[in-house]
Design an enzyme around this catalytic site. Structure first.
Site, short mmCIF file in Angstrom:
data_model
loop_
_atom_site.label_atom_id
_atom_site.label_comp_id
_atom_site.label_asym_id
_atom_site.label_seq_id
_atom_site.Cartn_x
_atom_site.Cartn_y
_atom_site.Cartn_z
N GLY A 55 0.83 -1.21 0.00
CA GLY A 55 0.00 0.00 0.00
C GLY A 55 0.86 1.25 0.00
N LYS A 56 1.89 1.24 0.85
CA LYS A 56 2.78 2.40 0.93
C LYS A 56 3.63 2.54 -0.33
CE LYS A 56 3.89 2.61 5.77
NZ LYS A 56 5.09 2.52 6.58
N ASP B 198 7.97 6.20 8.16
CA ASP B 198 7.34 5.49 9.27
C ASP B 198 6.10 6.30 9.61
OD1 ASP B 198 7.64 3.13 10.99
OD2 ASP B 198 7.33 4.61 12.55
N HIS C 215 -1.20 12.87 5.81
CA HIS C 215 0.06 13.05 6.54
C HIS C 215 1.26 12.78 5.63
CE1 HIS C 215 -1.56 9.08 6.55
NE2 HIS C 215 -0.52 8.52 7.15
#
Ligand code: IMP
Length: 211
Positions: A17-18, A74, A195
């Site tokens: 996903g990232k 992160d 974010h």
């Protein structure tokens, strides 16, 4: 002195996903991105005590393992009524089977136990720390957040992780109900909503040049 990213960059994540989101974010800058998984690099243990410490740890390990500049993030969900949990343990709350429905259910159970039934008691934010590490030890890093509230039941099937439970402030749809373009809210459509997009805008200012 800030350093610009040029040429090939390793994306130090094994999270699909990232990886998709990071490739989308880097695409406008013409950066050739390979993933740590594709290079067969192993993931270091996330032993840091903050988002930034864990991002640095992952970027440095990938830069050392590949001899290329490496980009790591992160991130996690910080729930105010749960004293900041799951925070840096957001991925771990989903267990080895990465069951985020179970993780969202667990958060909801704890919120109910604390009587957090109205939006003002259900505030939360996502945090993204981004780090680029070069093999010679140079590091650039940034951090950003998006504030919102947690809804129950979760809404939408888009995105990943805790997206369906997170309603960003000023919006009526959860991240799980937004397209990835809306979730990022990047220029020229916006100044960064998620974010990760907000952190990326900060990183781009210091390390990237548009094509
Ligand atoms: P880590 O950064 O690999 O430690 O994982 C952070 C975890 O936080 C992810 O596995 C997701 O569960 C959660 N998370 C981080 N960013 C997002 C997001 O944009 N949407 C939903 N969940 C997220």
């Amino acid at each position: 002195m800030h350093r610009r990213i040029t040429g090939k960059l390793v994306i130090a994540t094994h999270n699909p996903g990232k990886l998709v989101e990071m490739r989308e974010l880097l695409a406008p800058y013409g950066i050739e991105a390979v993933s740590a998984g594709e290079l067969g690099l192993t993931e270091p243990d996330e032993t840091g005590d903050s988002f930034l410490a864990n991002a640095r740890l992952k970027a440095v390990a990938a830069a050392n393992g590949s001899e290329l500049p490496a980009f790591a993030d992160d991130s996690g969900l910080v729930v105010d009524a749960l004293d900041g949990a799951p925070g840096i343990y957001s991925a771990r709350w989903a267990g080895p089977s990465k069951d985020f429905t179970a993780a969202m259910t667990q958060i909801e159970r704890l919120l109910q136990e604390r009587g957090a039934t109205t939006p003002d008691k259900r505030t939360a934010h996502f945090v993204s720390a981004l780090c680029v590490a070069w093999p010679d030890g140079h590091i650039e890093d940034v951090e950003a957040r998006i504030e919102g509230t947690l809804v129950w039941p979760p809404r939408g099937n888009a995105g990943f992780g805790y997206d369906p439970a997170f309603l960003p402030d000023g919006h009526h749809r959860t991240f799980g109900e937004m397209t990835s373009i809306e979730k990022h809210g990047l220029p020229p459509l916006g100044l960064g909503l998620s974010h990760r997009a907000r952190a990326f805008v900060k990183l781009a200012e210091i390390c990237l040049e548009p094509r």
